[in-house]
Each structure stands twice: as C-alpha cells, then as structure tokens.
Enzyme design. Structure first.
Site, PDB file in Angstrom:
ATOM      1  N   CYS A 102       0.833  -1.210   0.000  1.00  0.00           N
ATOM      2  CA  CYS A 102       0.000   0.000   0.000  1.00  0.00           C
ATOM      3  C   CYS A 102       0.865   1.256   0.000  1.00  0.00           C
ATOM      4  O   CYS A 102       1.602   1.500   0.966  1.00  0.00           O
ATOM      5  CB  CYS A 102      -0.913  -0.028   1.230  1.00  0.00           C
ATOM      6  SG  CYS A 102      -1.730   1.532   1.614  1.00  0.00           S
ATOM      7  N   CYS A 119       0.471   3.443   3.033  1.00  0.00           N
ATOM      8  CA  CYS A 119       1.087   2.869   4.233  1.00  0.00           C
ATOM      9  C   CYS A 119       2.584   3.161   4.260  1.00  0.00           C
ATOM     10  O   CYS A 119       3.146   3.491   5.309  1.00  0.00           O
ATOM     11  CB  CYS A 119       0.856   1.358   4.291  1.00  0.00           C
ATOM     12  SG  CYS A 119      -0.888   0.882   4.396  1.00  0.00           S
ATOM     13  N   TRP A 135      15.543  -1.885  46.154  1.00  0.00           N
ATOM     14  CA  TRP A 135      14.796  -1.634  47.386  1.00  0.00           C
ATOM     15  C   TRP A 135      13.377  -2.202  47.303  1.00  0.00           C
ATOM     16  O   TRP A 135      12.880  -2.809  48.262  1.00  0.00           O
ATOM     17  CB  TRP A 135      14.721  -0.129  47.674  1.00  0.00           C
ATOM     18  CG  TRP A 135      15.848   0.432  48.475  1.00  0.00           C
ATOM     19  CD1 TRP A 135      16.769   1.346  48.067  1.00  0.00           C
ATOM     20  CD2 TRP A 135      16.185   0.130  49.834  1.00  0.00           C
ATOM     21  NE1 TRP A 135      17.661   1.639  49.076  1.00  0.00           N
ATOM     22  CE2 TRP A 135      17.323   0.905  50.185  1.00  0.00           C
ATOM     23  CE3 TRP A 135      15.634  -0.719  50.797  1.00  0.00           C
ATOM     24  CZ2 TRP A 135      17.908   0.853  51.449  1.00  0.00           C
ATOM     25  CZ3 TRP A 135      16.229  -0.774  52.063  1.00  0.00           C
ATOM     26  CH2 TRP A 135      17.349  -0.010  52.374  1.00  0.00           C
ATOM     27  N   HIS A 151      27.231   0.614  55.238  1.00  0.00           N
ATOM     28  CA  HIS A 151      26.173   1.202  56.080  1.00  0.00           C
ATOM     29  C   HIS A 151      25.049   0.200  56.304  1.00  0.00           C
ATOM     30  O   HIS A 151      24.534   0.083  57.421  1.00  0.00           O
ATOM     31  CB  HIS A 151      25.626   2.471  55.408  1.00  0.00           C
ATOM     32  CG  HIS A 151      26.485   3.669  55.619  1.00  0.00           C
ATOM     33  ND1 HIS A 151      25.993   4.899  55.980  1.00  0.00           N
ATOM     34  CD2 HIS A 151      27.824   3.844  55.526  1.00  0.00           C
ATOM     35  CE1 HIS A 151      26.972   5.780  56.081  1.00  0.00           C
ATOM     36  NE2 HIS A 151      28.100   5.149  55.802  1.00  0.00           N
ATOM     37  N   TRP A 206      11.934  -1.405  56.746  1.00  0.00           N
ATOM     38  CA  TRP A 206      11.326  -0.078  56.583  1.00  0.00           C
ATOM     39  C   TRP A 206      12.135   0.969  57.355  1.00  0.00           C
ATOM     40  O   TRP A 206      12.451   2.038  56.826  1.00  0.00           O
ATOM     41  CB  TRP A 206       9.877  -0.123  57.067  1.00  0.00           C
ATOM     42  CG  TRP A 206       9.267   1.208  57.381  1.00  0.00           C
ATOM     43  CD1 TRP A 206       8.907   2.185  56.493  1.00  0.00           C
ATOM     44  CD2 TRP A 206       8.973   1.719  58.687  1.00  0.00           C
ATOM     45  NE1 TRP A 206       8.390   3.262  57.164  1.00  0.00           N
ATOM     46  CE2 TRP A 206       8.415   3.002  58.509  1.00  0.00           C
ATOM     47  CE3 TRP A 206       9.088   1.207  59.975  1.00  0.00           C
ATOM     48  CZ2 TRP A 206       8.002   3.787  59.590  1.00  0.00           C
ATOM     49  CZ3 TRP A 206       8.679   1.978  61.048  1.00  0.00           C
ATOM     50  CH2 TRP A 206       8.142   3.260  60.849  1.00  0.00           C
ATOM     51  N   HIS A 245      15.504   1.537  55.612  1.00  0.00           N
ATOM     52  CA  HIS A 245      15.363   2.343  54.403  1.00  0.00           C
ATOM     53  C   HIS A 245      15.237   3.827  54.761  1.00  0.00           C
ATOM     54  O   HIS A 245      15.833   4.692  54.106  1.00  0.00           O
ATOM     55  CB  HIS A 245      14.140   1.869  53.612  1.00  0.00           C
ATOM     56  CG  HIS A 245      14.130   2.346  52.196  1.00  0.00           C
ATOM     57  ND1 HIS A 245      13.253   1.862  51.253  1.00  0.00           N
ATOM     58  CD2 HIS A 245      14.874   3.286  51.543  1.00  0.00           C
ATOM     59  CE1 HIS A 245      13.466   2.471  50.093  1.00  0.00           C
ATOM     60  NE2 HIS A 245      14.445   3.351  50.247  1.00  0.00           N
ATOM     61  N   ASN A 246      14.481   4.137  55.792  1.00  0.00           N
ATOM     62  CA  ASN A 246      14.333   5.537  56.201  1.00  0.00           C
ATOM     63  C   ASN A 246      15.638   6.112  56.743  1.00  0.00           C
ATOM     64  O   ASN A 246      15.942   7.293  56.542  1.00  0.00           O
ATOM     65  CB  ASN A 246      13.215   5.677  57.240  1.00  0.00           C
ATOM     66  CG  ASN A 246      11.854   5.914  56.587  1.00  0.00           C
ATOM     67  OD1 ASN A 246      11.783   6.491  55.503  1.00  0.00           O
ATOM     68  ND2 ASN A 246      10.791   5.470  57.226  1.00  0.00           N
ATOM     69  N   VAL A 262      18.612   5.256  55.688  1.00  0.00           N
ATOM     70  CA  VAL A 262      19.387   5.519  54.475  1.00  0.00           C
ATOM     71  C   VAL A 262      18.913   6.813  53.828  1.00  0.00           C
ATOM     72  O   VAL A 262      19.724   7.656  53.405  1.00  0.00           O
ATOM     73  CB  VAL A 262      19.265   4.336  53.484  1.00  0.00           C
ATOM     74  CG1 VAL A 262      19.889   4.701  52.137  1.00  0.00           C
ATOM     75  CG2 VAL A 262      19.932   3.093  54.055  1.00  0.00           C
ATOM     76  N   TRP A 275       9.570   7.959  54.622  1.00  0.00           N
ATOM     77  CA  TRP A 275       8.603   7.167  53.873  1.00  0.00           C
ATOM     78  C   TRP A 275       7.859   6.198  54.796  1.00  0.00           C
ATOM     79  O   TRP A 275       8.456   5.667  55.730  1.00  0.00           O
ATOM     80  CB  TRP A 275       9.373   6.390  52.793  1.00  0.00           C
ATOM     81  CG  TRP A 275       8.529   5.811  51.723  1.00  0.00           C
ATOM     82  CD1 TRP A 275       8.152   6.382  50.550  1.00  0.00           C
ATOM     83  CD2 TRP A 275       7.960   4.521  51.726  1.00  0.00           C
ATOM     84  NE1 TRP A 275       7.380   5.547  49.830  1.00  0.00           N
ATOM     85  CE2 TRP A 275       7.227   4.370  50.536  1.00  0.00           C
ATOM     86  CE3 TRP A 275       7.964   3.461  52.620  1.00  0.00           C
ATOM     87  CZ2 TRP A 275       6.513   3.223  50.216  1.00  0.00           C
ATOM     88  CZ3 TRP A 275       7.261   2.315  52.319  1.00  0.00           C
ATOM     89  CH2 TRP A 275       6.558   2.212  51.120  1.00  0.00           C
TER      90      TRP A 275
END
Length: 518
Positions: free
Chosen positions: A77, A80, A318, A356, A379, A382-383, A385, A408
């Site tokens: 086509c 096309c 994480w 750490h 949890w 993570h906070n 960090v 968080w």
C-alpha cells in the site's frame, strides 16, 4: 553420459533456483526487535514493533506498557509506506531503551498482506489501510474488535494522518503534553510522581525484574562467585525462588539453583588450574535467564528518575527487598533477614552503601522471628538511608529534583501511619509512627498492590523463553518456512536427480545388454 543426465540436472536447477531466490530475499529484509537490532548500521532500526499471528497475543499480554497502538497495514500500500515515517516519529517517543517516555504506550504494526496474518486482521475487522487501534495491551491479547460493538475498551484512532495529529490524539486521550521534540529525562512533567498514587506500585514488578537481572549481571561480570560467596548467593536464590513477586524470576532463579553445582563446583577455586573450567561454566550461563529472555528491557518505569543517573537500579532493588520482606512467613523471616544482609554485603558494589547497610544488620540483637519484625526493620533501615542521603545529596547538589529523598511513606500514601509529628526533628526516628498501620501498609503496598495488575504469562510450552525479544517482523516470520522449504526442496531435488540418474543407468545397462546379445 552428461547428455543422458542433462534433463535431471536441468530439473534440479529449475526447482532450486526459485527457492534460493526467495530465501536470499527474505534474509536481506531488515529484522526488527523491541529492544535490540543486529544490523549492518546502514539504516536505523524501526521503533515500532512488527507483530504477526505467531507472537501478537503473547507480546501484548507480556507488555509492561499501560496502552498499546496497533497499526494494521499492507506492505504493497503506497499510503502505508508514506505513513510509516510519521508513525515512527511517535513510536520513538515510547518504544525501546532510548525512548523519551518508556512504559506508557507500546506501538506496534501488523502487515495484513501476509497470509499468515489474515485471521488476525479479520479478528480486528480491518477494513482499510492503514488502520490504527488503541487500547490496553491485555485487551488486544486474545481479544477482537468490532466497530459495531458497544462498551469496547479498544478504540479506532480516527485522526492520525501525521505524527503531530497522532500525538495530539494521544495527548487528548491521556491528558498529557507529550511533544515530538521531547528529549530523554528532560520533560519532567510527564513523569508520574509515585508518592501520590498507590496503584503505580503495581507496575513496579517490571522494575523488580529489571533490578534482579541487573544484580545477577553484575555478579557475573565482576566474577563475584567464590568459595566464600557461594553460600550467600545460594540462600538468596532460594529466597527468590520462593517469594519473588514475578513468576518468571522465580522460575529463572530455580533453573540457576538446580544447575548451581554444575556451574560453580564447590571444590574448585576461581583461580589456578581449574580457572578455565570455571570460565567455561560461566559461559554456559548464557543459556540461563533469571527473569526471562526479554529482561533486561533497558529502561525503568516506576523507578525512572528525572535524570539518567538517579533512581533506577537502587530503587528497583529496594522494592525487591521490601517485597520479599512481606512475603516470607514467620518461620522463615530471620533466615530471610540473613539472606538479604549477606547478599548486600557480598554483592552490592557501592562500598559505602553496603557497609552502612551491613552495620544496620549487625545492630540487630534479637532474631527477627516474625514477618512483621522483618518488614518493619527493613522499613526503618530504608528511612535511615534516606535521612543520610537527604543531607549528602543536598550538600553535593546530586538529588533528583523530581524525586528527592524523603521519610517514607508520606502522608499521601498512608496518613493513618502517623500519629502526631514531634517538633524536635523531621527525622523518621522522631516521628510518632503507628507501626501497626505501617505494617498493614507495607503488606498491601509491596504484597498485594505490587502484583495486582501483573499477568504472569510464561508459557510452559515455550519453557519460559522470551516472547518480546524473540519477536521479529512478519517479514522474518516467513524466513523460517522458506528455510524449511529450501531444505525440503533440496532433498526432494536430490532424490529426484538420483532417481533420474538411476533410471538412466538402468536404461543404458539394458541397451548394452541387448547389444551384447546381438
């Protein structure tokens, strides 16, 4: 003798030449893939993914994108062919690792001129070329479209004649502001802010797959599997087999675990006289895919930062660890804690980060014998960090302006997780947390929501092989039958030539026998 066999040889040549020509032509056509392109560099790869009847359902079912556009066209086509550059301009915004806005729209094409796609095009009532349809990828997979059907989640795009008009249609549909001149990581307004929408975590499973694959690639590339790291890796793989949120990662981890002793024999050192043997075993890992052959995809969705160097792998890792922490049972929570700590300590290359993290692991004085204990410990870690990085990144001006580190979860995600904040500090340690609510949130966010919209579709019949990365254009799909036809034709021609030669020989013998009698 040659004159007697000439008809047979002529038949052989006439039969083989057309098949050879078809095979050569098919091999010269460009091959296309969603992520990788193996070409000669003469022309750039297409961004739009060409599908056919053999991979259409599987590719769309497995796509991490929220939406899909399928262009039905015919290669003969002219309209096309003229439209293809317009479609490609838009496809380059959304498809592949270099996309400006990955993971939002998967743009694909189906060539209805190929007989193999006739039923597929009929399924979607293709009545003109080109014809564009829009909808969730899962609705295309094993689905169909009828223009007369009401309440259909697949829509016809009626105004897409140019790249500008197609993108304008998309922007109106999504309420977005994408532009053809957008550059990677620079149009921050189009990035989702994942702290405000808990449902976005459901798409993070693709980033978890990406992070898992990346972590394993790092281990192999840096030859980190030694006698003293062998056991920690086995324990972490066992954790992935049981609790990874992705089914294909569980399967891939199990495959590696089953073959682990063959790949890394415990009695052999990675140096010395057996080093070549170990190296060979590592080479054999090319046949193993920890999260399926289509991963890594080369881009992030939930974990995508507004800068190339922010978020990504660390975010995905994480999310994986949080997901594992809420999936283990009480009886296995402390062994999971040990597996996570040892994995980070032995295999995470950021030296300061892993030190750490390991210090926080060593500070745990009593076993974490419950899922709640493990989930809340990770949890808090993570906070801690985040608190440290908030200060460091602000001082060094390396923070992501779109995704700055924060305590968080924020209230937008879990208001009930907070009691009253202390006026002494903004740190996590001085906030009055409702830890019962925090744990409920963790279980829902990283347990239920993470897989709520994810459809595992690793086909047992394909033994977990890639759907996405193996897909080729409908042109290439013909190359396999042509190759098979070539082999059959050659075999048939060889058999025919031999039969012809044998008949000629028999005829000559008969003639010589008759002459000898006379």
């Amino acid at each position: 003798m040659l004159s007697h066999n000439f008809p047979c040889l002529l038949i052989l040549v006439l039969l083989v030449l057309p098949v050879l020509e078809a095979s050569v032509i098919s091999q010269m056509r460009p091959r296309r893939s969603i992520l990788r392109y193996l070409g000669d560099g003469i022309e750039p790869p297409d961004a739009a993914v060409e599908l056919n009847s053999t991979n259409f359902d599987a590719v769309l079912r497995d796509s991490p994108a929220t939406y899909a556009i399928v262009e039905f066209f015919a290669h003969w086509c002219p309209a096309c062919r003229n439209y293809k550059p317009q479609y490609e301009k838009v496809a380059r915004l959304f498809n592949g690792p270099e996309a400006v806005h990955p993971g939002i729209i998967l743009m694909t094409r189906v060539d209805c001129a190929w007989k193999m796609n006739t039923n597929l095009c009929d399924r979607f009532s293709v009545s003109r070329y080109p014809m564009l349809l829009w909808g969730p990828p899962i609705k295309f997979a094993s689905g169909k479209w009828d223009p007369k059907q009401e309440k259909n989640e697949i829509y016809s795009i009626d105004d897409a004649r140019t790249a500008e008009r197609l993108l304008n249609w998309i922007n109106k549909k999504l309420g977005s502001s994408f532009g053809l001149e957008d550059e990677k990581y620079e149009n921050e307004n189009t990035l989702p802010w994942n702290a405000s929408d808990p449902e976005l975590i459901s798409r993070a499973v693709y980033d978890v797959e990406e992070a898992t694959t990346k972590a394993f690639e790092i281990i192999l590339e840096h030859k980190m599997i030694k006698l003293d790291t062998r056991s920690p890796l086995i324990k972490f793989l066992q954790l992935l087999v049981a609790h990874h949120p992705s089914k294909r990662c569980r399967k891939g981890s199990a495959d590696i675990l089953v073959n682990f002793d063959d790949l890394w024999p415990s009695g052999l050192l990675p140096t010395g006289p057996h080093a070549a043997s170990i190296s060979k075993e590592r080479d054999d890992l090319k046949g193993f895919w920890i999260c399926g052959k289509e991963v890594p995809r080369g881009y992030w969705i939930f974990c995508r930062g507004s800068k190339n160097e922010t978020r990504g792998f660390s975010c995905g890792l994480w999310v994986l660890l949080h997901s594992l922490s809420v999936r283990v049972g009480d009886g296995e929570s402390h062994s999971a804690f040990t597996a996570i700590c040892d994995f980070i300590h032995n295999f995470f290359l950021c030296d300061e980060c892993r030190q750490h993290f390991y210090e926080m692991c060593l500070s745990v004085s009593t076993p974490l014998n419950t899922t709640r204990g493990l989930g809340l410990w990770l949890w808090r870690a993570h906070n801690k960090v985040n608190e440290r990085l908030m200060i460091e990144e602000k001082d060094m001006k390396t923070e992501d302006p779109r995704f700055p580190k924060t305590i968080w979860p924020p209230k937008q995600l879990c208001n009930q997780c907070y009691y009253a904040p202390s006026s002494k500090s903004h740190g996590a340690a001085h906030l009055d947390w409702n830890e019962d609510e925090v744990f409920k949130f963790l279980v829902k966010y990283y347990g239920e929501n993470l897989v709520s919209s994810y459809k595992d579709s690793v086909s047992d019949s394909r033994d977990g092989e890639s759907i996405v990365d193996d897909m080729a254009s409908s042109t290439n799909a013909v190359a396999v039958p042509v190759g098979a036809a070539l082999a059959i034709a050659l075999a048939s021609c060889a058999f025919g030539a031999l039969a012809c030669f044998w008949r000629t020989q028999q005829k000559n013998r008969k003639q010589r026998k008759n002459l000898s009698k006379t």
